[in-house]
Motif scaffolding. Structure first.
Motif, PDB file in Angstrom:
ATOM      1  N   ILE A 150       5.263  -8.125  10.438  1.00 58.60           N
ATOM      2  CA  ILE A 150       6.536  -7.579   9.975  1.00 58.60           C
ATOM      3  C   ILE A 150       6.234  -6.822   8.696  1.00 58.60           C
ATOM      4  CG2 ILE A 150       8.870  -8.070   9.173  1.00 58.60           C
ATOM      5  CD1 ILE A 150       8.848 -10.516  11.028  1.00 58.60           C
ATOM      6  N   ILE A 151       6.638  -5.576   8.676  1.00 58.77           N
ATOM      7  CA  ILE A 151       6.354  -4.664   7.573  1.00 58.77           C
ATOM      8  C   ILE A 151       7.676  -4.201   6.981  1.00 58.77           C
ATOM      9  CG2 ILE A 151       5.362  -2.418   6.955  1.00 58.77           C
ATOM     10  CD1 ILE A 151       3.421  -2.834   9.352  1.00 58.77           C
ATOM     11  N   ARG A 152       7.733  -4.126   5.669  1.00 58.10           N
ATOM     12  CA  ARG A 152       8.896  -3.561   4.984  1.00 58.10           C
ATOM     13  C   ARG A 152       8.442  -2.266   4.326  1.00 58.10           C
ATOM     14  NH1 ARG A 152      10.393  -7.556   1.549  1.00 58.10           N
ATOM     15  NH2 ARG A 152      11.614  -8.479   3.219  1.00 58.10           N
ATOM     16  N   SER A 153       9.123  -1.191   4.649  1.00 61.71           N
ATOM     17  CA  SER A 153       8.826   0.105   4.041  1.00 61.71           C
ATOM     18  C   SER A 153       9.937   0.458   3.071  1.00 61.71           C
ATOM     19  CB  SER A 153       8.719   1.200   5.106  1.00 61.71           C
ATOM     20  OG  SER A 153       7.606   0.974   5.935  1.00 61.71           O
ATOM     21  N   ALA A 154       9.541   0.888   1.878  1.00 62.37           N
ATOM     22  CA  ALA A 154      10.492   1.365   0.872  1.00 62.37           C
ATOM     23  C   ALA A 154      10.302   2.866   0.741  1.00 62.37           C
ATOM     24  CB  ALA A 154      10.242   0.688  -0.466  1.00 62.37           C
ATOM     25  N   ARG A 182       0.851  -1.187   0.000  1.00 60.19           N
ATOM     26  CA  ARG A 182       0.000   0.000   0.000  1.00 60.19           C
ATOM     27  C   ARG A 182       0.885   1.234   0.000  1.00 60.19           C
ATOM     28  NH1 ARG A 182      -1.745   2.539   5.183  1.00 60.19           N
ATOM     29  NH2 ARG A 182      -0.304   1.779   6.745  1.00 60.19           N
ATOM     30  N   ASP A 183       0.450   2.228  -0.768  1.00 62.69           N
ATOM     31  CA  ASP A 183       1.117   3.528  -0.734  1.00 62.69           C
ATOM     32  C   ASP A 183       0.712   4.191   0.568  1.00 62.69           C
ATOM     33  OD1 ASP A 183       2.312   3.285  -3.220  1.00 62.69           O
ATOM     34  OD2 ASP A 183       0.555   4.079  -4.254  1.00 62.69           O
ATOM     35  N   ASP A 184       1.690   4.474   1.386  1.00 66.08           N
ATOM     36  CA  ASP A 184       1.397   4.982   2.717  1.00 66.08           C
ATOM     37  C   ASP A 184       1.670   6.477   2.836  1.00 66.08           C
ATOM     38  OD1 ASP A 184       0.707   4.563   5.502  1.00 66.08           O
ATOM     39  OD2 ASP A 184       2.833   4.881   5.920  1.00 66.08           O
ATOM     40  N   LEU A 185       2.564   6.996   2.007  1.00 66.60           N
ATOM     41  CA  LEU A 185       2.960   8.389   2.149  1.00 66.60           C
ATOM     42  C   LEU A 185       3.435   8.902   0.802  1.00 66.60           C
ATOM     43  CD1 LEU A 185       3.912  10.823   4.059  1.00 66.60           C
ATOM     44  CD2 LEU A 185       6.120   9.675   4.040  1.00 66.60           C
ATOM     45  N   GLY A 231      12.699  20.792  -3.594  1.00 69.08           N
ATOM     46  CA  GLY A 231      12.628  20.298  -4.964  1.00 69.08           C
ATOM     47  C   GLY A 231      12.556  18.788  -5.091  1.00 69.08           C
ATOM     48  N   PHE A 232      11.952  18.118  -4.110  1.00 69.95           N
ATOM     49  CA  PHE A 232      11.817  16.674  -4.224  1.00 69.95           C
ATOM     50  C   PHE A 232      10.524  16.194  -3.577  1.00 69.95           C
ATOM     51  CE2 PHE A 232      14.516  17.138  -0.388  1.00 69.95           C
ATOM     52  CZ  PHE A 232      13.760  16.442   0.546  1.00 69.95           C
ATOM     53  N   THR A 233      10.219  14.929  -3.834  1.00 67.89           N
ATOM     54  CA  THR A 233       9.056  14.257  -3.262  1.00 67.89           C
ATOM     55  C   THR A 233       9.540  13.016  -2.522  1.00 67.89           C
ATOM     56  OG1 THR A 233       7.626  15.038  -5.034  1.00 67.89           O
ATOM     57  CG2 THR A 233       6.872  13.097  -3.826  1.00 67.89           C
ATOM     58  N   VAL A 234       8.926  12.746  -1.371  1.00 73.33           N
ATOM     59  CA  VAL A 234       9.212  11.542  -0.594  1.00 73.33           C
ATOM     60  C   VAL A 234       8.025  10.600  -0.735  1.00 73.33           C
ATOM     61  CG1 VAL A 234       9.680  10.585   1.691  1.00 73.33           C
ATOM     62  CG2 VAL A 234      10.607  12.826   1.068  1.00 73.33           C
ATOM     63  N   SER A 235       8.330   9.361  -1.048  1.00 72.06           N
ATOM     64  CA  SER A 235       7.301   8.338  -1.203  1.00 72.06           C
ATOM     65  C   SER A 235       7.639   7.170  -0.283  1.00 72.06           C
ATOM     66  CB  SER A 235       7.274   7.855  -2.652  1.00 72.06           C
ATOM     67  OG  SER A 235       6.478   6.705  -2.774  1.00 72.06           O
ATOM     68  N   ARG A 236       6.597   6.603   0.327  1.00 70.77           N
ATOM     69  CA  ARG A 236       6.796   5.389   1.125  1.00 70.77           C
ATOM     70  C   ARG A 236       5.736   4.374   0.712  1.00 70.77           C
ATOM     71  NH1 ARG A 236       6.293   5.884   7.391  1.00 70.77           N
ATOM     72  NH2 ARG A 236       4.100   6.154   6.856  1.00 70.77           N
ATOM     73  N   VAL A 237       6.202   3.185   0.399  1.00 74.04           N
ATOM     74  CA  VAL A 237       5.318   2.071   0.092  1.00 74.04           C
ATOM     75  C   VAL A 237       5.588   0.992   1.134  1.00 74.04           C
ATOM     76  CG1 VAL A 237       4.715   0.283  -1.585  1.00 74.04           C
ATOM     77  CG2 VAL A 237       5.281   2.600  -2.361  1.00 74.04           C
ATOM     78  N   PHE A 293      15.293   0.893   2.431  1.00 75.58           N
ATOM     79  CA  PHE A 293      14.348  -0.095   2.928  1.00 75.58           C
ATOM     80  C   PHE A 293      14.493  -0.208   4.435  1.00 75.58           C
ATOM     81  CE2 PHE A 293      15.029  -1.356  -1.447  1.00 75.58           C
ATOM     82  CZ  PHE A 293      13.732  -1.628  -1.878  1.00 75.58           C
ATOM     83  N   VAL A 294      13.354  -0.313   5.113  1.00 77.07           N
ATOM     84  CA  VAL A 294      13.336  -0.510   6.562  1.00 77.07           C
ATOM     85  C   VAL A 294      12.343  -1.632   6.840  1.00 77.07           C
ATOM     86  CG1 VAL A 294      12.856   0.538   8.803  1.00 77.07           C
ATOM     87  CG2 VAL A 294      13.799   1.935   6.959  1.00 77.07           C
ATOM     88  N   GLU A 295      12.759  -2.593   7.644  1.00 76.76           N
ATOM     89  CA  GLU A 295      11.867  -3.681   8.021  1.00 76.76           C
ATOM     90  C   GLU A 295      11.682  -3.628   9.527  1.00 76.76           C
ATOM     91  OE1 GLU A 295      12.082  -7.336   5.571  1.00 76.76           O
ATOM     92  OE2 GLU A 295      12.386  -8.308   7.523  1.00 76.76           O
ATOM     93  N   TRP A 296      10.435  -3.738   9.975  1.00 78.61           N
ATOM     94  CA  TRP A 296      10.147  -3.559  11.393  1.00 78.61           C
ATOM     95  C   TRP A 296       8.936  -4.383  11.807  1.00 78.61           C
ATOM     96  CZ3 TRP A 296       5.551  -0.583  11.501  1.00 78.61           C
ATOM     97  CH2 TRP A 296       5.269   0.108  10.326  1.00 78.61           C
ATOM     98  N   GLN A 297       8.874  -4.667  13.113  1.00 79.38           N
ATOM     99  CA  GLN A 297       7.740  -5.373  13.700  1.00 79.38           C
ATOM    100  C   GLN A 297       6.732  -4.363  14.228  1.00 79.38           C
ATOM    101  OE1 GLN A 297       8.469  -8.824  16.235  1.00 79.38           O
ATOM    102  NE2 GLN A 297      10.655  -8.547  15.828  1.00 79.38           N
ATOM    103  N   TYR A 298       5.477  -4.701  14.071  1.00 78.94           N
ATOM    104  CA  TYR A 298       4.387  -3.821  14.500  1.00 78.94           C
ATOM    105  C   TYR A 298       3.349  -4.679  15.206  1.00 78.94           C
ATOM    106  CZ  TYR A 298       0.882  -0.122  14.139  1.00 78.94           C
ATOM    107  OH  TYR A 298      -0.038   0.844  14.419  1.00 78.94           O
ATOM    108  N   ARG A 299       3.077  -4.383  16.464  1.00 76.58           N
ATOM    109  CA  ARG A 299       2.067  -5.135  17.210  1.00 76.58           C
ATOM    110  C   ARG A 299       0.787  -4.324  17.267  1.00 76.58           C
ATOM    111  NH1 ARG A 299      -0.757  -6.295  21.573  1.00 76.58           N
ATOM    112  NH2 ARG A 299      -0.956  -8.470  22.161  1.00 76.58           N
ATOM    113  N   TRP A 300      -0.276  -4.880  16.720  1.00 73.77           N
ATOM    114  CA  TRP A 300      -1.548  -4.167  16.783  1.00 73.77           C
ATOM    115  C   TRP A 300      -2.273  -4.521  18.073  1.00 73.77           C
ATOM    116  CZ3 TRP A 300      -0.975  -8.244  13.325  1.00 73.77           C
ATOM    117  CH2 TRP A 300      -1.856  -9.304  13.440  1.00 73.77           C
ATOM    118  N   THR A 301      -3.082  -3.585  18.519  1.00 71.78           N
ATOM    119  CA  THR A 301      -3.808  -3.696  19.778  1.00 71.78           C
ATOM    120  C   THR A 301      -5.263  -3.361  19.514  1.00 71.78           C
ATOM    121  OG1 THR A 301      -1.816  -3.012  20.982  1.00 71.78           O
ATOM    122  CG2 THR A 301      -3.895  -2.839  22.159  1.00 71.78           C
ATOM    123  N   HIS A 302      -6.145  -4.195  20.019  1.00 72.69           N
ATOM    124  CA  HIS A 302      -7.575  -3.943  19.873  1.00 72.69           C
ATOM    125  C   HIS A 302      -8.075  -3.037  21.003  1.00 72.69           C
ATOM    126  CE1 HIS A 302      -8.132  -6.746  16.565  1.00 72.69           C
ATOM    127  NE2 HIS A 302      -7.256  -7.521  17.177  1.00 72.69           N
TER     128      HIS A 302
END
Length: 174
Positions: free
Chosen positions: A103-107, A72-75, A83-89, A122-131
């Motif tokens: 585990i999410i990989r962001s480019a 998903r395009d996140d940013l 003079g530039f654009t930052v994109s995160r997928v 590239f950054v790879e990280w763990q994300y714990r969701w909470t209800h």
């Protein structure tokens, strides 16, 4: 400004009226004991009656159920003065439903105004969701009285469609 581990920070002889855990950073704590240590450290630094505001992503079924490899395009943000654009997928590497950890990989790409790629990381990280009710229980277990749950940062009501959960807890006045 003090840099410290959010699980066991100490600011000697300081107590605060307000603490915030912003930008869903609590989700980087993937173990229950780390989450409780963080909340208890915050409570120890709040004055009686002090307030905690903490935000969580609302883990909607389509997010939790996203398949490995889905993206998903996140940013996408243009920085005109530079003079530039930052994109995160973001892409799903793996999801452990039993632990509620993804585990999410962001480019990240930095692209100049002519379309040339300036940098990629590239950054790879763990994300714990909470209800919702799990978050309420964590806050209560750490000594906070829950005052409000919002569905956004402008005090929107929390609903099934909310993208965020913003909790307001208070340390008892004793």
């Amino acid at each position: 400004l003090i840099q410290s581990d959010m699980r066991d920070f100490q600011v000697p002889d300081c107590q605060f009226d307000l603490a915030t855990v912003a930008v869903k950073s609590f989700a980087y704590l993937t173990e229950l004991e780390d989450q409780l240590r963080c909340l208890r450290a915050i409570a120890a630094h709040l004055r009686p009656g002090g307030m905690l505001v903490i935000d969580f992503m609302h883990p909607r079924p389509e997010w939790v159920g996203a398949a490995n490899g889905s993206m998903r395009d996140d940013l996408l943000q243009r920085v005109p003065q530079r003079g530039f654009t930052v994109s995160r997928v973001e892409s799903v590497v793996s999801t452990d439903l039993a632990r509620q950890v993804r585990i999410i990989r962001s480019a990240y790409e930095v692209i100049d105004d002519h379309g040339a790629l300036l940098a990629k990381r590239f950054v790879e990280w763990q994300y714990r969701w909470t209800h919702r009710f799990e978050a309420e229980h964590l806050l209560e277990r750490a000594g906070f009285a829950l005052e409000e749950v919002y569905g956004g940062y402008q005090h929107q009501p929390f609903t099934a469609e909310s993208a965020a959960m913003v909790f307001v807890g208070r340390k008892p006045a004793r």
